[in-house]
Motif scaffolding. Structure first.
Motif, PDB file in Angstrom:
ATOM      1  N   SER A  76       0.849  -1.189   0.000  1.00 48.85           N
ATOM      2  CA  SER A  76       0.000   0.000   0.000  1.00 48.85           C
ATOM      3  C   SER A  76       0.886   1.241   0.000  1.00 48.85           C
ATOM      4  CB  SER A  76      -0.920   0.030   1.221  1.00 48.85           C
ATOM      5  OG  SER A  76      -1.654   1.233   1.274  1.00 48.85           O
ATOM      6  N   ALA A  77       0.851   1.969  -1.107  1.00 49.16           N
ATOM      7  CA  ALA A  77       1.690   3.158  -1.246  1.00 49.16           C
ATOM      8  C   ALA A  77       1.264   4.275  -0.300  1.00 49.16           C
ATOM      9  CB  ALA A  77       1.652   3.651  -2.691  1.00 49.16           C
ATOM     10  N   THR A  78       0.095   4.155   0.320  1.00 47.32           N
ATOM     11  CA  THR A  78      -0.362   5.203   1.247  1.00 47.32           C
ATOM     12  C   THR A  78       0.550   5.323   2.464  1.00 47.32           C
ATOM     13  OG1 THR A  78      -1.855   3.656   2.369  1.00 47.32           O
ATOM     14  CG2 THR A  78      -2.756   4.910   0.516  1.00 47.32           C
ATOM     15  N   PHE A  79       1.331   4.283   2.749  1.00 51.31           N
ATOM     16  CA  PHE A  79       2.254   4.342   3.882  1.00 51.31           C
ATOM     17  C   PHE A  79       3.481   5.202   3.578  1.00 51.31           C
ATOM     18  CE2 PHE A  79       0.357   0.049   4.962  1.00 51.31           C
ATOM     19  CZ  PHE A  79      -0.300   0.485   6.100  1.00 51.31           C
ATOM     20  N   LEU A  80       3.704   5.500   2.315  1.00 54.38           N
ATOM     21  CA  LEU A  80       4.905   6.242   1.917  1.00 54.38           C
ATOM     22  C   LEU A  80       4.624   7.733   1.986  1.00 54.38           C
ATOM     23  CD1 LEU A  80       5.964   4.061  -1.152  1.00 54.38           C
ATOM     24  CD2 LEU A  80       6.916   4.003   1.172  1.00 54.38           C
ATOM     25  N   VAL A  81       5.063   8.363   3.060  1.00 54.91           N
ATOM     26  CA  VAL A  81       4.876   9.800   3.248  1.00 54.91           C
ATOM     27  C   VAL A  81       6.227  10.422   3.584  1.00 54.91           C
ATOM     28  CG1 VAL A  81       2.478   9.598   3.986  1.00 54.91           C
ATOM     29  CG2 VAL A  81       4.302   9.494   5.688  1.00 54.91           C
ATOM     30  N   ALA A  82       6.365  11.685   3.282  1.00 54.22           N
ATOM     31  CA  ALA A  82       7.638  12.379   3.507  1.00 54.22           C
ATOM     32  C   ALA A  82       7.381  13.790   3.996  1.00 54.22           C
ATOM     33  CB  ALA A  82       8.460  12.399   2.223  1.00 54.22           C
ATOM     34  N   GLY A  83       8.362  14.329   4.714  1.00 54.13           N
ATOM     35  CA  GLY A  83       8.270  15.692   5.211  1.00 54.13           C
ATOM     36  C   GLY A  83       8.914  16.676   4.254  1.00 54.13           C
ATOM     37  N   GLU A  84       9.197  17.877   4.747  1.00 56.45           N
ATOM     38  CA  GLU A  84       9.766  18.928   3.911  1.00 56.45           C
ATOM     39  C   GLU A  84      11.297  18.910   3.925  1.00 56.45           C
ATOM     40  OE1 GLU A  84       8.158  22.681   4.986  1.00 56.45           O
ATOM     41  OE2 GLU A  84       6.086  22.132   4.507  1.00 56.45           O
ATOM     42  N   GLU A  85      11.886  18.352   4.981  1.00 56.27           N
ATOM     43  CA  GLU A  85      13.347  18.310   5.066  1.00 56.27           C
ATOM     44  C   GLU A  85      13.924  17.437   3.956  1.00 56.27           C
ATOM     45  OE1 GLU A  85      16.917  16.927   8.175  1.00 56.27           O
ATOM     46  OE2 GLU A  85      14.796  16.569   8.657  1.00 56.27           O
ATOM     47  N   VAL A  86      14.931  17.953   3.264  1.00 58.73           N
ATOM     48  CA  VAL A  86      15.587  17.199   2.196  1.00 58.73           C
ATOM     49  C   VAL A  86      16.830  16.527   2.765  1.00 58.73           C
ATOM     50  CG1 VAL A  86      16.772  17.332  -0.033  1.00 58.73           C
ATOM     51  CG2 VAL A  86      14.705  18.693   0.381  1.00 58.73           C
ATOM     52  N   VAL A  87      16.939  15.215   2.558  1.00 55.86           N
ATOM     53  CA  VAL A  87      18.047  14.443   3.098  1.00 55.86           C
ATOM     54  C   VAL A  87      18.622  13.548   2.005  1.00 55.86           C
ATOM     55  CG1 VAL A  87      17.054  14.439   5.419  1.00 55.86           C
ATOM     56  CG2 VAL A  87      16.569  12.537   3.859  1.00 55.86           C
ATOM     57  N   GLU A  88      19.780  13.005   2.288  1.00 58.62           N
ATOM     58  CA  GLU A  88      20.380  11.980   1.444  1.00 58.62           C
ATOM     59  C   GLU A  88      20.785  10.843   2.368  1.00 58.62           C
ATOM     60  OE1 GLU A  88      23.802  11.504  -2.068  1.00 58.62           O
ATOM     61  OE2 GLU A  88      23.529  13.419  -1.007  1.00 58.62           O
ATOM     62  N   GLU A  89      20.142   9.674   2.234  1.00 66.73           N
ATOM     63  CA  GLU A  89      20.396   8.584   3.168  1.00 66.73           C
ATOM     64  C   GLU A  89      20.154   7.229   2.515  1.00 66.73           C
ATOM     65  OE1 GLU A  89      17.781   8.981   6.512  1.00 66.73           O
ATOM     66  OE2 GLU A  89      15.955   8.897   5.315  1.00 66.73           O
ATOM     67  N   SER A  90      20.677   6.198   3.183  1.00 67.61           N
ATOM     68  CA  SER A  90      20.484   4.813   2.767  1.00 67.61           C
ATOM     69  C   SER A  90      19.801   4.071   3.908  1.00 67.61           C
ATOM     70  CB  SER A  90      21.820   4.143   2.442  1.00 67.61           C
ATOM     71  OG  SER A  90      22.428   4.745   1.314  1.00 67.61           O
ATOM     72  N   LEU A  91      18.698   3.421   3.613  1.00 67.78           N
ATOM     73  CA  LEU A  91      17.925   2.668   4.583  1.00 67.78           C
ATOM     74  C   LEU A  91      17.757   1.244   4.062  1.00 67.78           C
ATOM     75  CD1 LEU A  91      15.096   5.319   5.145  1.00 67.78           C
ATOM     76  CD2 LEU A  91      17.179   5.028   6.520  1.00 67.78           C
ATOM     77  N   TYR A  92      17.713   0.277   4.982  1.00 67.24           N
ATOM     78  CA  TYR A  92      17.525  -1.086   4.508  1.00 67.24           C
ATOM     79  C   TYR A  92      16.712  -1.904   5.506  1.00 67.24           C
ATOM     80  CZ  TYR A  92      21.432  -2.541   7.583  1.00 67.24           C
ATOM     81  OH  TYR A  92      22.249  -2.786   8.665  1.00 67.24           O
ATOM     82  N   SER A  93      16.183  -3.014   5.002  1.00 63.19           N
ATOM     83  CA  SER A  93      15.413  -3.942   5.825  1.00 63.19           C
ATOM     84  C   SER A  93      15.669  -5.364   5.346  1.00 63.19           C
ATOM     85  CB  SER A  93      13.915  -3.639   5.740  1.00 63.19           C
ATOM     86  OG  SER A  93      13.164  -4.647   6.414  1.00 63.19           O
ATOM     87  N   HIS A  94      15.696  -6.287   6.312  1.00 61.31           N
ATOM     88  CA  HIS A  94      15.806  -7.706   5.987  1.00 61.31           C
ATOM     89  C   HIS A  94      14.437  -8.391   6.055  1.00 61.31           C
ATOM     90  CE1 HIS A  94      20.119  -7.368   6.077  1.00 61.31           C
ATOM     91  NE2 HIS A  94      20.127  -6.987   7.347  1.00 61.31           N
ATOM     92  N   LEU A  95      13.364  -7.613   6.173  1.00 60.26           N
ATOM     93  CA  LEU A  95      12.034  -8.173   6.371  1.00 60.26           C
ATOM     94  C   LEU A  95      11.249  -8.328   5.075  1.00 60.26           C
ATOM     95  CD1 LEU A  95      10.926  -6.324   9.643  1.00 60.26           C
ATOM     96  CD2 LEU A  95      12.271  -8.427   9.367  1.00 60.26           C
ATOM     97  N   LEU A  96      11.911  -8.143   3.955  1.00 61.28           N
ATOM     98  CA  LEU A  96      11.222  -8.307   2.672  1.00 61.28           C
ATOM     99  C   LEU A  96      10.875  -9.779   2.447  1.00 61.28           C
ATOM    100  CD1 LEU A  96      10.283  -7.033  -0.029  1.00 61.28           C
ATOM    101  CD2 LEU A  96      12.562  -7.547  -0.927  1.00 61.28           C
ATOM    102  N   LYS A  97       9.641 -10.015   2.080  1.00 57.49           N
ATOM    103  CA  LYS A  97       9.192 -11.348   1.682  1.00 57.49           C
ATOM    104  C   LYS A  97       8.084 -11.177   0.653  1.00 57.49           C
ATOM    105  CE  LYS A  97       6.501 -15.357   3.192  1.00 57.49           C
ATOM    106  NZ  LYS A  97       5.292 -14.955   2.394  1.00 57.49           N
ATOM    107  N   SER A  98       8.207 -11.890  -0.440  1.00 56.79           N
ATOM    108  CA  SER A  98       7.130 -11.961  -1.426  1.00 56.79           C
ATOM    109  C   SER A  98       6.936 -13.430  -1.762  1.00 56.79           C
ATOM    110  CB  SER A  98       7.482 -11.143  -2.671  1.00 56.79           C
ATOM    111  OG  SER A  98       8.731 -11.541  -3.202  1.00 56.79           O
ATOM    112  N   ASN A  99       6.018 -13.734  -2.650  1.00 56.80           N
ATOM    113  CA  ASN A  99       5.722 -15.120  -2.977  1.00 56.80           C
ATOM    114  C   ASN A  99       5.776 -15.343  -4.485  1.00 56.80           C
ATOM    115  OD1 ASN A  99       5.124 -15.848  -0.215  1.00 56.80           O
ATOM    116  ND2 ASN A  99       3.162 -14.796  -0.464  1.00 56.80           N
ATOM    117  N   CYS A 100       6.202 -16.524  -4.865  1.00 57.67           N
ATOM    118  CA  CYS A 100       6.256 -16.879  -6.280  1.00 57.67           C
ATOM    119  C   CYS A 100       4.863 -16.774  -6.894  1.00 57.67           C
ATOM    120  CB  CYS A 100       6.802 -18.291  -6.433  1.00 57.67           C
ATOM    121  SG  CYS A 100       6.719 -18.933  -8.117  1.00 57.67           S
TER     122      CYS A 100
END
Length: 277
Positions: A160-184
């Motif tokens: 759900s793209a509705t979870f993707l929100v951002a503020g006004e501050e401009v940043v440059e960063e790298s974020l990661y997660s090991h919780l990705l799971k999808s299904n064949c």
């Protein structure tokens, strides 16, 4: 030989299949990317990203001219602009067809792989053959900050793209997660992975981003299309100046897939392999 891109109706994935021992390029099963890209508003010839699908194959073997087995780890890179991806089980069957086939030398194996995979993908494919103890296969860590320790409630397990929100501050960063799971999309088998998001633009709400990524947990799609889905949603919702999305999926059937998509000018950290791969 001529390759015909096909649908999943006749794909070997999810079907019983004999494992051949003698070389057969016809085992490769190309699948057009366009059908999965259309719902995301991605037009062929007008891709909003650059990128590659990087594969590693750990069950690669052939016979030399005297019948002695040779083993290697293969690294393949398919460009994102190739019209076809290659279905993973057909790729495994194809590689198995080398097992009892004699080749004059490693260069002959590499040139055969390069030719056949390019024919199936519809574009030039990079092929490297690595020694099984090559230093490039040593596990590493993703750069940036991990999202996985965020203490959040989760109740949605579809993207759900509705979870993707951002503020006004401009940043440059790298974020990661090991919780990705999808299904064949054919067998429903789980595909586990890690995902790296590097961007420059409005600061993304981290809890929302983690909820969004967890949302792929019951989503059925190919690895490559999941990455393109994430990239497209972030571009539409957050509108970053620069964006890189890289997923490194856990090995299954002797193959792992690590697609990445980025705005022009960005490239992933490479070589990069994780312990779960």
């Amino acid at each position: 030989m001529a390759y015909r891109p096909d649908t999943l109706e006749n794909a070997p994935l999810g079907r019983d299949a004999a494992y051949p021992e003698h070389y057969d390029a016809g085992l490769l099963y190309p699948i057009p990317r366009a059908a999965n890209r259309a719902p995301l508003g991605i037009e062929e010839g007008k891709l909003p990203f650059v990128g590659e699908d990087e594969w590693h194959a750990f069950e690669v073997s052939w016979l030399n001219g005297r019948g002695k087995p040779i083993v290697a780890v293969a690294r393949f890179r398919l460009p994102a602009e190739s019209p076809n991806l290659i279905e993973s089980k057909s790729w495994k069957l194809y590689l198995n067809s080398f097992n009892q086939t004699r080749f004059a030398d490693q260069d002959a194996v590499q040139s055969t792989l390069t030719r056949d995979l390019a024919n199936a993908a519809g574009a030039t494919v990079s092929v490297e053959l690595l020694a099984v103890d090559d230093a490039e296969l040593t596990p590493q860590s993703l750069p940036g900050e991990c999202l996985d320790d965020l203490d959040i409630d989760v109740s949605n397990y579809t993207p759900s793209a509705t979870f993707l929100v951002a503020g006004e501050e401009v940043v440059e960063e790298s974020l990661y997660s090991h919780l990705l799971k999808s299904n064949c999309p054919v067998t429903g088998q789980p595909d586990w992975g890690s995902v790296l998001i590097r961007y420059k633009g409005p600061k993304i709400d981290r809890e929302g981003l983690l909820r969004y990524l967890i949302g792929y947990r019951q989503h059925q799609d190919f690895h490559e299309h999941c990455v393109e889905h994430i990239f497209t949603d972030l571009m539409q919702q957050v509108k970053p100046e620069e964006l890189l999305v890289l997923a490194r999926y856990v090995r299954r059937g002797g193959l792992d897939i690590s697609p990445w998509r980025a705005t022009p000018g960005l490239t992933p950290p490479s070589p990069l392999r994780l312990a779960r791969q």
